[in-house]
Scaffold this active site. Structure first.
Site, mmCIF file in Angstrom:
data_model
loop_
_atom_site.group_PDB
_atom_site.id
_atom_site.type_symbol
_atom_site.label_atom_id
_atom_site.label_comp_id
_atom_site.label_asym_id
_atom_site.label_seq_id
_atom_site.Cartn_x
_atom_site.Cartn_y
_atom_site.Cartn_z
ATOM 1 N N ARG A 1 -10.251 -5.803 -13.347
ATOM 2 C CA ARG A 1 -11.160 -6.504 -12.445
ATOM 3 C C ARG A 1 -12.340 -5.577 -12.162
ATOM 4 N NH1 ARG A 1 -6.408 -7.375 -8.383
ATOM 5 N NH2 ARG A 1 -6.079 -5.290 -9.238
ATOM 6 N N ARG B 1 -4.861 -4.819 -13.103
ATOM 7 C CA ARG B 1 -3.615 -5.447 -12.652
ATOM 8 C C ARG B 1 -2.659 -5.518 -13.842
ATOM 9 N NH1 ARG B 1 -2.239 -8.945 -8.731
ATOM 10 N NH2 ARG B 1 -3.195 -7.324 -7.431
ATOM 11 N N LYS C 1 -8.614 1.947 3.762
ATOM 12 C CA LYS C 1 -8.173 0.551 3.752
ATOM 13 C C LYS C 1 -6.992 0.355 4.692
ATOM 14 C CE LYS C 1 -5.785 1.511 -0.644
ATOM 15 N NZ LYS C 1 -5.667 1.080 -2.061
ATOM 16 N N LYS D 1 0.832 -1.206 0.000
ATOM 17 C CA LYS D 1 0.000 0.000 0.000
ATOM 18 C C LYS D 1 0.867 1.258 0.000
ATOM 19 C CE LYS D 1 -3.873 -2.406 0.482
ATOM 20 N NZ LYS D 1 -3.353 -3.774 0.512
ATOM 21 N N ARG E 1 -15.477 -2.578 -4.831
ATOM 22 C CA ARG E 1 -14.237 -3.328 -4.971
ATOM 23 C C ARG E 1 -14.267 -4.220 -6.215
ATOM 24 N NH1 ARG E 1 -14.670 -6.336 0.554
ATOM 25 N NH2 ARG E 1 -16.775 -6.521 -0.332
ATOM 26 N N GLU F 1 -1.746 0.631 -5.979
ATOM 27 C CA GLU F 1 -1.003 -0.337 -5.167
ATOM 28 C C GLU F 1 0.137 -0.921 -5.986
ATOM 29 O OE1 GLU F 1 -3.217 -3.411 -3.230
ATOM 30 O OE2 GLU F 1 -4.730 -2.047 -2.429
ATOM 31 N N ASP G 1 -1.360 -2.006 -9.527
ATOM 32 C CA ASP G 1 -2.792 -1.789 -9.711
ATOM 33 C C ASP G 1 -3.032 -0.345 -10.121
ATOM 34 O OD1 ASP G 1 -3.229 -4.378 -8.956
ATOM 35 O OD2 ASP G 1 -3.849 -3.899 -6.909
ATOM 36 N N ASN H 1 2.093 -4.583 -5.861
ATOM 37 C CA ASN H 1 2.045 -5.912 -5.253
ATOM 38 C C ASN H 1 3.341 -6.677 -5.524
ATOM 39 O OD1 ASN H 1 -1.048 -6.173 -4.462
ATOM 40 N ND2 ASN H 1 -0.925 -5.174 -6.458
#
Length: 327
Positions: A158, A143, A93, A58, A166, A214, A206, A216
């Site tokens: 997504r 992504r 979050k 994050k 979400r 984000e 993301d 990852n």
């Protein structure tokens, strides 16, 4: 898993892939410390344990403010409320979650605003992230995979289900593979050499709309869906990048037999794949489906002792890989 037990050191494998799902807690940090020691003994580990430890999934976006939406990281309700007052529609979050867990969308008039902040921050004891809501989420939380410094030309958007903010597949989102936009590629190509320099072989960023949300590095996924929908084999690209990375590293040292000790209290696993006389690839925790050939091996446990590190119990047989779909 059937098969006789064996004892193998991490240095017996061509590579060890660190793929442990969040939460990124003290146990996770401990694993990176231990894997760093294993690297000193000659094990080839990807992503680099230091790179994983230094990149909060994050918080890492704060290194690239030119791509990030308005964001505040805070634990005090007054600071979070000030951000909501300034930006209105806001996403809150935790810093250590995954799969859309504990993500809230709130506005300045939300009657549950205070209790949501109190719950997420544990009454000011836990730091969280606030981001301005990005309405382009309706087009998908994209992504984008970066493998060995190379940007995969397709993303997996997504898309949230009806009535949901979400987009995570774990929360009912639908994954739709799309070619990268010019902005997607601009962001990914700016970040790719940074990740490569830090030993982050496989990264998933993301992007919502034009904004990086984000980064990852623990267990990025979506290569399976991209291949199924576009034919682009990101897993093959990863194996090639892994092979190149291993070739650049020095030969493994046999000086210290760094291995893993089996502990039944832990659910972590290591996967390995035999490969025509070579030692194969050991994968920490949940492995992406990289179409590795040969019989698979599973190693369980996370207990270590130094300076003489104990051996691991290894069960041979065929291990069923979990699909590399979005968490």
């Amino acid at each position: 898993i059937p098969g006789p037990e064996q004892t193998l050191p991490l240095t017996a494998f061509d590579a060890v892939l660190m793929r442990q799902d969040p939460p990124f807690d003290f146990e996770y940090v401990t694993a990176t410390w231990l894997l760093e020691r294993a690297m000193q003994a000659g094990a080839r580990i990807f992503n680099h344990p230091v790179g994983i430890r230094d990149h909060s999934e994050k918080l890492a976006i704060t290194e690239f403010p030119q791509f990030a939406p308005p964001t505040r990281v805070a634990c005090l309700a007054a600071d979070i409320n000030a951000f909501i007052d300034a930006h209105g529609d806001t996403i809150l979050k935790p810093l250590d979650g995954m799969g859309g867990s504990q993500i809230f969308r709130i506005s300045d008039g939300d009657p549950n605003r205070n209790v949501i902040i109190e719950t997420l921050t544990a009454d000011g004891a836990r730091t969280i992230m606030a981001q301005r809501f990005i309405p382009e989420i309706t087009e998908g939380d994209k992504r984008i995979l970066i493998i060995g410094g190379e940007v995969v030309p397709y993303c997996l958007a997504r898309i949230p289900k009806a009535g949901e903010t979400r987009g995570n597949l774990a929360t009912g989102g639908t994954g739709v593979a799309k070619p990268l936009s010019a902005r997607d590629r601009e962001i990914a190509e700016a970040l790719a050499p940074v990740f490569a320099e830090r030993g982050l072989l496989f990264v998933g960023i993301d992007v919502i709309g034009d904004w990086l949300t984000e980064i990852n590095v623990t267990s990025p996924t979506c290569m399976v869906e991209i291949r199924e929908q576009t034919g682009f084999d990101a897993a093959a690209l990863f194996v090639k990048a892994l092979t190149r990375a291993c070739a650049r590293l020095r030969p493994m040292s046999a000086a210290l037999p760094v291995t893993l000790s089996s502990v039944s209290a832990h659910e972590r696993t290591w996967r390995a794949s035999a490969n025509s006389g070579r030692s194969g690839v050991a994968v920490f925790a949940l492995a992406a489906r990289c179409r590795l050939r040969g019989g698979a091996t599973v190693l369980r446990g996370t207990s270590w002792s130094l300076p003489q590190v104990r051996s691991a119990a290894v069960s041979s047989g065929t291990a069923a890989n979990r699909s590399a779909s979005s968490p």
